[in-house]
Structure formats: structure tokens, C-alpha cells
Design an enzyme around this catalytic site. Structure first.
Site, PDB file in Angstrom:
ATOM      1  N   GLY B  73      68.272 -37.878 -49.487  1.00 45.13           N
ATOM      2  CA  GLY B  73      69.124 -37.803 -50.635  1.00 45.13           C
ATOM      3  C   GLY B  73      69.153 -36.492 -51.154  1.00 45.13           C
ATOM      4  O   GLY B  73      68.932 -36.391 -52.463  1.00 45.13           O
ATOM      5  N   GLU B  96      71.822 -37.425 -46.613  1.00 44.24           N
ATOM      6  CA  GLU B  96      72.863 -37.612 -47.861  1.00 44.24           C
ATOM      7  C   GLU B  96      73.676 -38.681 -47.278  1.00 44.24           C
ATOM      8  O   GLU B  96      74.373 -38.764 -46.084  1.00 44.24           O
ATOM      9  CB  GLU B  96      73.434 -36.517 -48.380  1.00 44.24           C
ATOM     10  CG  GLU B  96      74.508 -36.627 -49.572  1.00 44.24           C
ATOM     11  CD  GLU B  96      73.948 -37.270 -50.784  1.00 44.24           C
ATOM     12  OE1 GLU B  96      72.758 -37.042 -51.214  1.00 44.24           O
ATOM     13  OE2 GLU B  96      74.263 -38.165 -51.166  1.00 44.24           O
ATOM     14  N   LEU B  97      73.883 -39.798 -48.346  1.00 49.04           N
ATOM     15  CA  LEU B  97      74.726 -40.627 -47.899  1.00 49.04           C
ATOM     16  C   LEU B  97      76.353 -40.536 -48.272  1.00 49.04           C
ATOM     17  O   LEU B  97      77.194 -40.970 -47.499  1.00 49.04           O
ATOM     18  CB  LEU B  97      74.144 -42.021 -48.498  1.00 49.04           C
ATOM     19  CG  LEU B  97      74.897 -43.424 -48.461  1.00 49.04           C
ATOM     20  CD1 LEU B  97      74.982 -43.831 -46.996  1.00 49.04           C
ATOM     21  CD2 LEU B  97      74.284 -44.667 -49.127  1.00 49.04           C
ATOM     22  N   ASN B 129      72.424 -43.004 -43.749  1.00 47.54           N
ATOM     23  CA  ASN B 129      71.644 -43.959 -44.578  1.00 47.54           C
ATOM     24  C   ASN B 129      70.395 -43.944 -44.218  1.00 47.54           C
ATOM     25  O   ASN B 129      69.890 -44.497 -43.451  1.00 47.54           O
ATOM     26  CB  ASN B 129      72.259 -45.468 -44.711  1.00 47.54           C
ATOM     27  CG  ASN B 129      71.686 -46.164 -45.645  1.00 47.54           C
ATOM     28  OD1 ASN B 129      70.569 -45.875 -46.253  1.00 47.54           O
ATOM     29  ND2 ASN B 129      72.183 -47.309 -45.753  1.00 47.54           N
ATOM     30  N   LEU B 149      63.929 -36.949 -54.438  1.00 51.91           N
ATOM     31  CA  LEU B 149      63.958 -36.140 -55.993  1.00 51.91           C
ATOM     32  C   LEU B 149      65.076 -36.895 -56.620  1.00 51.91           C
ATOM     33  O   LEU B 149      66.561 -36.939 -56.155  1.00 51.91           O
ATOM     34  CB  LEU B 149      64.171 -34.659 -55.654  1.00 51.91           C
ATOM     35  CG  LEU B 149      63.388 -34.009 -54.779  1.00 51.91           C
ATOM     36  CD1 LEU B 149      63.614 -32.388 -55.321  1.00 51.91           C
ATOM     37  CD2 LEU B 149      61.741 -34.306 -55.194  1.00 51.91           C
ATOM     38  N   ASP B 152      68.574 -42.900 -57.244  1.00 53.56           N
ATOM     39  CA  ASP B 152      69.307 -43.714 -57.868  1.00 53.56           C
ATOM     40  C   ASP B 152      68.167 -44.622 -58.561  1.00 53.56           C
ATOM     41  O   ASP B 152      67.356 -45.499 -57.718  1.00 53.56           O
ATOM     42  CB  ASP B 152      70.311 -44.497 -56.956  1.00 53.56           C
ATOM     43  CG  ASP B 152      71.209 -45.242 -57.673  1.00 53.56           C
ATOM     44  OD1 ASP B 152      70.850 -45.659 -58.843  1.00 53.56           O
ATOM     45  OD2 ASP B 152      72.195 -45.714 -57.284  1.00 53.56           O
ATOM     46  N   THR B 227      66.370 -28.468 -57.990  1.00 62.79           N
ATOM     47  CA  THR B 227      67.695 -29.027 -57.766  1.00 62.79           C
ATOM     48  C   THR B 227      68.552 -29.286 -58.912  1.00 62.79           C
ATOM     49  O   THR B 227      68.102 -28.838 -60.140  1.00 62.79           O
ATOM     50  CB  THR B 227      67.021 -30.754 -57.640  1.00 62.79           C
ATOM     51  OG1 THR B 227      66.434 -31.261 -58.782  1.00 62.79           O
ATOM     52  CG2 THR B 227      66.150 -30.875 -56.311  1.00 62.79           C
ATOM     53  N   GLU B 229      69.846 -31.688 -60.196  1.00 62.63           N
ATOM     54  CA  GLU B 229      69.623 -32.806 -61.052  1.00 62.63           C
ATOM     55  C   GLU B 229      68.337 -32.425 -62.074  1.00 62.63           C
ATOM     56  O   GLU B 229      68.424 -32.731 -63.178  1.00 62.63           O
ATOM     57  CB  GLU B 229      69.063 -34.053 -60.203  1.00 62.63           C
ATOM     58  CG  GLU B 229      69.331 -35.344 -60.697  1.00 62.63           C
ATOM     59  CD  GLU B 229      70.824 -35.657 -61.263  1.00 62.63           C
ATOM     60  OE1 GLU B 229      70.964 -36.232 -62.220  1.00 62.63           O
ATOM     61  OE2 GLU B 229      71.513 -35.257 -60.741  1.00 62.63           O
TER      62      GLU B 229
END
Lengths: 436, 251
Positions: B73, B96-97, B129, B149, B152, B227, B229
Site C-alpha cells: 500500500g 498499490e491497489l 492486491n 504504513l 486503511d 510518507t 500520510e
């Protein structure tokens, strides 16, 4: 014609068609058949039909289609499970249900450890659960709860198998994967150590079996798939040893010469007692395909196509009795509509499946006539529910089985998965259209 | 690449992709089957496409090189880019999806490669995935570091099974990480932090790094700083919760 079976399937989501199943006691003391929710057992030692006793249920034993039946390796236990989310564990001594375990989801596969201490079952969300049945010894055990042991992340597990020496549990799924997990000393705490993945199939994996003998007691894994191949694996490393394109050969060798049927899913397979032969059932093949398995050379090769004369017999399940060398085959479905029979089950037997490879393959007449089948017409009447059938029913059943297989690997229970199911159906419909 | 000067999604000054053209929803449903190619087995992944300069070297050692770090992710790829220069000899991949985000990271890496010749050759990204296809990409014990990291959080209990750290998925990560390898997790959601720690703590194949080990590991600091985020959380003065565990042989 192409779309008819699919529409049939879709308009009947509540009443799903299930293929008929068969299992044989390791010493061939009894034979069990499941058609829809109906479980039938014939006792070959006593030469009589068995009446199953289940104190926990009133009337019907299973309330929905049975998806998996199996005897334990030592013959003491028998397990049945399916869409009613119940796993019933039976004593083969008394044919009493010693335990009913509730599953959260529909059950798609079952396995019993070689020592008979644990029962494992896989649900349609990809979780394999384990139940401790130690100390039951034929006595009723109450309030058994299953513990989650391992998981294929949101995939449908199609087959569960223990390795011949019991160190590994092998699980196959509809996402082309075969996982080999070390079976721990305390399975109730989970099986965390993944030994290997056997990757190579390009479609759902439908069936697993082990080929082993005295020289190779750890055995090699044989798998069948929707990609119409049978593959041979070494499980401790996950190495693909050989691939046999069965669908193509079946199509070409088929008597009606319809080559376009060459891409057929493998529905079931089983091995003989010395690991030299693999019997393979293919989705649209009338009969079975025999593969020679050479364990020392690690190869699989086509040996023979055995056609079964007399009727449209497309086996849905195969099972070998290692002690007698008989290969038991069944074809049939539940919930067959538009016929006087609500379900169909037809049992045929091939003999000499333990003979040395060459003799068996040379033999032309392998399929036993009904009166030569152990248990004779008593057995057939019990397991089939009838002794003779109308030919048209077999054709309809064969179509229904195709549909059932497509549905089985695509039914899941979230919105997302439902969308996938529709997409998959489209694919399967295309596939069916190609095949007809 | 440089030919598309008129391409508004690429910044003229830096040659890097502009994030606002690659916005995507923050969450993606891991249970749905998206349609992207899945390698049949790790052997079938052509890494020369991911690391062309590394694999162009005729030298055998280079060609047999395997990916050792996986950022699960990876989002917009901030961590990969920081790690790339910190471990220039190590191949690493982001998974990454979300399609758009994957495209962004691809563009970002190729932009960086052009702007810094010889650098950023060891990082790449793949759209997949990872909750389903880890074994299709990595052989047993291939990885030495795995990163999770700011995953969800999936707050609802019925959606806990969608969390990327779960008891059963840890079995798969333990398969992909070699003994001694490290799994790094961080989140700004306390509840998820507790969950990830609890899952790792009760797994027989992982053990927590000691305080000293955490202090001396240069990667640990990057978890919150590298990151997008993490920077966002820092800007807002938020708290983060990390769990860093080592893959061990089960007793």
C-alpha cells in the site's frame, strides 16, 4: 442451448444444483453417496442399507446441498458438510452422528487427520477450521467448537488434503493457488507455517490427491484444474514437476470428434494404491482418463481414455478403494427440474485399479456390469435411489453439473464478490458457449 | 518521456508528475476482484522491466538479484523514494491497489531517474492486491523488510477482516519474509495501532524489536517522516502508533 443452463442456474439461486458425491471406506466396508441434501450409505459387510442416526436433527440430516463427504484414513470417522453450514461427524461403527459443528459460512471441503484426532473443514470465505475429535471413540461429543486454523484471503477453497505422512495440510482455491501448510502439534492455535505454494495453474484448482508408494512415502501431489491440466508437484518446495494437458487429449479422443470441446475443466481425480495411476474426470468427457504416474522419473503421461458404454456417463466424482483396487465413479445432480426424478445418481465401478500399470491399461473391459458391482442391485438401489434411468436424464444432468461447477466456484457473500460472480458467470457462459 | 512537454500532468520545472492529476479515493475494497494481470508465480515476474538499468548489467550477480523490500500500500511512493538512496544496492517494490496512484508512482520514479542519472534505479511499483497475491510475487523468505504504513483502518468490526494486518495474513507475510527480516507498521489511528500490535504480538513467528534496536534502525524514523500520510499527520500535530517486529523461527 448455450445460455439455457446458465439462465436455469440464475433463476434458481435458492435451489442450487449440487453434483453427486461418493466416498468409500478405506477397507471398502461401506460406500456413501450424497445427492443434494440426501446422504445414503450402504454397508457392504452386512450387505444392507444403513440408516443414519442423528439425535440432534429432526427428520432430515442436512437441510441443504452436501458439498463434501469423506472417510478418515483409519475408517472410524465419516464427515459430511455443505450449504446448510453444518459439519456432521459420524461414527462408521454405529452410523450415529457423534457431533454436529456449526460453521459461519457454507462448507466447501473437509479433511480428517490421518490419526483421526482432528476434523478440518473449509468455508466459502477461504478459512480452514479445525475441530478436535480426540477421545470421541464413537461416543457423542457435544458442543464442539471449531477454531480458525488458516485462511486463503477471501477465496473459495475447493479441496483440502493431508499429506500421506500427515505433516502437511494442502488447500487449493479458485484463485489458482495451492497452499502447503505445516500441520502443527496444536492445530487449535492455528497453522502459521506455510511450507510452500504450488503455483502454475492458470484457472481454479478443483481437486487434489497424493500419489505415493513404499519408495516415496512422502508422496507427490497431483492437482486438477479448470485450465484442463493435471499437474504433479513436490510439495516441500512447491516445485512443478510435470504438466499433463488432459483436456486437449480428451477432446481429440472423444468418439464424437467434437474437437472444440477440448478445453474442459478437470472435475475430480484420484490415485491408485502404488501411485502409478491417476484417474481423471473431465467436465464433458463420457468416461475417465487414466494417466500413468512415474514417481521416480517424476512424470505424468496419458495412458488411456476409458469410455463407459451404454449411457451418457460423465462422472462427477471418483474414489478408489485401495484395498480392493476398485474405482468407484458417480455421476448425478440434485434438484434436476422437468424430470420425474428430482435428483439423479448413477454409480459405476472400474476394477483392477491397483494392478500393475501395464496389465490394467491393456485390459479392454474395465467397467463392471451392474450385477458384478459389490453389493449388486441392493447397493445400487440404495445409493442411486433407483436401478434404471431414462437416458435423457443423464444428458440434462451433465448440463446441470457444468452449471453447478461454475456456480460453486463463484458464489460468495459480499456485494463485491457478487459483482465478481456475475462477471465470472459471463466468462463461464462464454466458455460454455465455446464448448457447445 | 521528455517529449511530452505539452502534457499538463507532468510538471515542466521538475519533470515529475503533478499529484492533482492523480487524485484517487483514499480507500479501496480489497475484497473485490479488480482486473489487472497477476503473475502465475514469482518466476514469471519480469523484473528487468521494473529495474532496467540494474538488469542491463551483464554481470550474473546483478541479474539474479531479487526484490528485498516491499512497501504494501505504497500510496504516492514517499517511503520508496527515501529508501532508494538510503539502500542504493537493494531492490524494492511498492504495491498499490489504486490504479491512478500506481500510475503516479510510476511517473514519479521515471521522472526521478531522468533528473538524477544513475539514481532511483532500484525502486518500482506494481498494481496488485497484496492481500491476495503476495505469494505470486515473492518466493519463500525472499524479503528482508516489509512496510505497512498508514493502512486503511476499517473501523467496523465486520470489516476487520479487510485489514491488511490480520492473524491469517501475517502467516503469508511470515512466509515472504526471511528469518531476521523486519515488518514495519505505523498508523495515526490508535485503535488500529493496538490491533496491529496485538496481531504481531500473538503471532509465533514475529517478535518485537527492543528499544535499542528501534533507536539504531535508520528506517524507523522514515516511517512517520517519509510518507505523504505521515507528513500530513505531523502537520496536524497528530499522534502515530508504530509496531516493528522481527521474523523469527517459531519455537
Amino acid at each position: 442451448m448455450e445460455d439455457a443452463p446458465m439462465e436455469y442456474g440464475e433463476s434458481n439461486k435458492e435451489i442450487e444444483v449440487a453434483p453427486a458425491l461418493i466416498a468409500v471406506h478405506p477397507n471398502q466396508e461401506s460406500v456413501a453417496v450424497a445427492v443434494g441434501s440426501d446422504l445414503r450409505v450402504f454397508d457392504l459387510q452386512g450387505d444392507c442399507a444403513v440408516s443414519l442416526v442423528d439425535d440432534s436433527s429432526g427428520g432430515s440430516l442436512h437441510k441443504d446441498s452436501i458439498r463434501a463427504i469423506r472417510y478418515g484414513a483409519n475408517g472410524k470417522l465419516f464427515v459430511s458438510a455443505g450449504d446448510d453450514k453444518l459439519v456432521k461427524i459420524w461414527s462408521t461403527e454405529s452410523w450415529r452422528c457423534i457431533s454436529t459443528v456449526c460453521s459461519e459460512k457454507r462448507v466447501s471441503a473437509v479433511a480428517i487427520t490421518n490419526d483421526g484426532l482432528y476434523v478440518c473443514f473449509a468455508d466459502k470465505f477461504g478459512v480452514v477450521w479445525v475441530v478436535d475429535v480426540d477421545g470421541s471413540d464413537g461416543q457423542a461429543i457435544v458442543n464442539k467448537k471449531a477454531a480458525p486454523m488458516l485462511s486463503h484471503y477471501c477465496s473459495i477453497i475447493t479441496s483440502l488434503e493431508f499429506s500421506p505422512e500427515g505433516q502437511f495440510i494442502v488447500s487449493a482455491d479458485r484463485d489458482f493457488k495451492i497452499r502447503v501448510t505445516a500441520f502443527p502439534n496444536k492445530p487449535l492455535d492455528g497453522a502459521h507455517e506455510i511450507q510452500s505454494y504450488c503455483l502454475g495453474h492458470t484457472e481454479f484448482v478443483s481437486c487434489l490427491a497424493f500419489a505415493c508408494n513404499v519408495e516415496y512415502p512422502q508422496g507427490f501431489l497431483v492437482s486438477g484444474s479448470g485450465d484442463s491440466t493435471v499437474r504433479l508437484w513436490e510439495i516441500s518446495s512447491g516445485t512443478l514437476l510435470d504438466t499433463c494437458e488432459v483436456g486437449g487429449k480428451a477432446g481429440l479422443l472423444e468418439s464424437n470428434g467434437r474437437e472444440e470441446e477440448c478445453c474442459s475443466a478437470i472435475t475430480d481425480l484420484c490415485t491408485n494404491s502404488d501411485g502409478t495411476l491417476v484417474a481423471v474426470a473431465v467436465q464433458s468427457l463420457q468416461g475417465i482418463i487414466l494417466l500413468s504416474c512415474n514417481l521416480s522419473a517424476r512424470t505424468l503421461s496419458l495412458a488411456k481414455v476409458v469410455s463407459i458404454g451404454g449411457e451418457t456417463f460423465i462422472p462427477t466424482r471418483l474414489v478408489a478403494s485401495r484395498s480392493t483396487g476398485l474405482l468407484w465413479m458417480i455421476t448425478g445432480v440434485s434438484n434436476l427440474r422437468g424430470y420425474e426424478y428430482t435428483s439423479l445418481a448413477r454409480v459405476r465401478v472400474i476394477f483392477g485399479f491397483n494392478k500393475s500399470n501395464h496389465d490394467f491399461i491393456q485390459n479392454e473391459r474395465l467397467v463392471l456390469e451392474d450385477d458384478k458391482v459389490p453389493g449388486g442391485s441392493n447397493l445400487l438401489e440404495k445409493l442411486q435411489g433407483s436401478v434404471s434411468f431414462d437416458e435423457k436424464v443423464f444428458v440434462a444432468a451433465a448440463e446441470a453439473v457444468k452449471t453447478a461447477m461454475g456456480n460453486f466456484i463463484t458464489v460468495c457473500d459480499t456485494m463485491a464478490e457478487r459483482r465478481v460472480r456475475n462477471a465470472d458467470r459471463g466468462r463461464i457462459r462464454d466458455h460454455n458457449a465455446d464448448c457447445s | 518521456m521528455l517529449a511530452n512537454e505539452a502534457n499538463p500532468t507532468i510538471s515542466k520545472s521538475t519533470g515529475l508528475p503533478r499529484k492533482r492529476f492523480y487524485r484517487a479515493r483514499a480507500h479501496s475494497n480489497p475484497l473485490s476482484d479488480s482486473h489487472f494481470p497477476i503473475p502465475i508465480a514469482p518466476l514469471h515476474v519480469d523484473y528487468s522491466l521494473h529495474y532496467p538499468q540494474v538488469f542491463a548489467a551483464s554481470d550474473e550477480v546483478q541479474v539474479s538479484k531479487k526484490v528485498q523490500f516491499a512497501d504494501i500500500g505504497c500510496g504516492f511512493g514517499g517511503l520508496l523514494i527515501s529508501l532508494s538512496t538510503l539502500f542504493p544496492e537493494t531492490l524494492m517494490i511498492g504495491m498499490e491497489l489504486r490504479d491512478k496512484v500506481t500510475e503516479y508512482v510510476k511517473e514519479r520514479i521515471s521522472g526521478l531517474r531522468v533528473a538524477n542519472p544513475g539514481q532511483y534505479q532500484n525502486i518500482s511499483v506494481v498494481r496488485t492486491n497484496s492481500m491476495k497475491y503476495i505469494p505470486n510475487y515473492f518466493e519463500k523468505g525472499q524479503l528482508s523488510k516489509m512496510f505497512f504504513l498508514f493502512p486503511d483502518p476499517h473501523f467496523k468490526e465486520k470489516n476487520h477482516r479487510r485489514r491488511v494486518i490480520s492473524p491469517h495474513l501475517l502467516d503469508e507475510y511470515a512466509y515472504a519474509i526471511g528469518v531476521g527480516g523486519i515488518i514495519y507498521t505505523i498508523t495515526d489511528v490508535e485503535e488500529l495501532g493496538d490491533w496491529m500490535k496485538a496481531c504481531l504480538e500473538s503471532h509465533p513467528m514475529f517478535e518485537a524489536l527492543t528499544f535499542e534496536e528501534l533507536e539504531s534502525d535508520p528506517v524507523v524514523n522514515l516511517l512517520s517522516s517519509a510518507t505523504e500520510e505521515g507528513q500530513k499527520v505531523a502537520r496536524n500535530g497528530g499522534q502515530t502508533f508504530q509496531a516493528v517486529y522481527r521474523r523469527v523461527q517459531p519455537s
